[in-house]
Design an enzyme around this catalytic site. Sequence first.
Site, PDB file in Angstrom:
ATOM      1  CG  ASP A  67      -0.278  -0.483   2.484  1.00 30.27           C
ATOM      2  OD1 ASP A  67       0.956  -0.414   2.567  1.00 30.27           O
ATOM      3  OD2 ASP A  67      -0.980  -0.925   3.398  1.00 30.27           O
ATOM      4  CG  ASP A 136      -8.669  -1.358  11.399  1.00 28.99           C
ATOM      5  OD1 ASP A 136      -7.652  -2.038  11.114  1.00 28.99           O
ATOM      6  OD2 ASP A 136      -9.137  -0.491  10.633  1.00 28.99           O
ATOM      7  CG  HIS A 138      -5.738  -2.451   8.521  1.00 26.94           C
ATOM      8  ND1 HIS A 138      -5.933  -1.112   8.739  1.00 26.94           N
ATOM      9  CD2 HIS A 138      -4.418  -2.652   8.706  1.00 26.94           C
ATOM     10  CE1 HIS A 138      -4.781  -0.534   9.033  1.00 26.94           C
ATOM     11  NE2 HIS A 138      -3.842  -1.457   9.020  1.00 26.94           N
ATOM     12  CD  GLU A 143      -8.580   0.873   7.580  1.00 28.65           C
ATOM     13  OE1 GLU A 143      -8.424  -0.145   8.263  1.00 28.65           O
ATOM     14  OE2 GLU A 143      -8.013   1.951   7.841  1.00 28.65           O
TER      15      GLU A 143
END
Length: 262
Positions: A67, A136, A138, A143
Amino acid sequence: MEVIIQPTREAAALLTAKIIAAEVRKNPAAVLGLATGATVEPVYTNLIEMHHKEGLDFSLCKTFNLDEYVGLNGDHPASYRYFMNTHLFDHINIDKRNTHIPNGMASDLKAECLEYEEAIWNAGGIDIQLLGIGLDGHIGFNEPMSSLQSRTRVKQLNPITIRQNAGYFGGPDKMPRRAITMGVGTILDSQRCIMLATGASKAEILAEAIEGPFCAKVTASALQWHRHAVVIVDENCALHLKNREYYDWSFNHQPEWAPFRT
Ligand code: GLP
């Protein structure tokens, strides 16, 4: 999926590096999927040391990172291009032309995402994909509620992620709100996935990802679906795992792991 628990963060990172190094030795033209974040920094430190001391050769390798933030160029100290150069690429014998990170400055982000997918495809696919996990749950920047079939695309970041990574930007207000990320489907296409998670702050989400349901709410749980996934954690991060006895037994008895047991 296999789960390997190591006594410390250092031991977990070293084992991760050894698995990647073994792949590079077996297949010198390996296509490596790479990740960023504090967790994987010691993995790169170990790979650099193996390059210098053992001649680990990256000259034919290709890399694809998961990413990049939208709106940052590679000179920005918080960009993932900058992270990769300073933590790995500048210190090994890789040809930088063979290192790929999505271009967060592309004028046509949609085209950039498609081209990234194509480049991975043209390289023959990823042989081994390194992953961390966000608070979270990910992987990459997929997400919660990301499609488990998603491909490389722009994602809106979760406030949890913005808070987690704000330190790199000098505060949440200065953080980009979007990132280009490989999709969960892109990640699942790699031949092998290796996820590293360390520290008590990740213990709950890690247990959810590994032993909880396979679901879009925690995209790291998609590794349960992968045909060759290994999750390496330290003791602190293993706190909430229920099947510990089996994980340890399996690591200690499987012939595949013999070269990696110290
Ligand atoms: C970012 C990256 C993830 C990485 C996560 C964890 O969100 N996009 O790929 O897994 O950070 O970072 P850290 O290791 O610093 O906790």
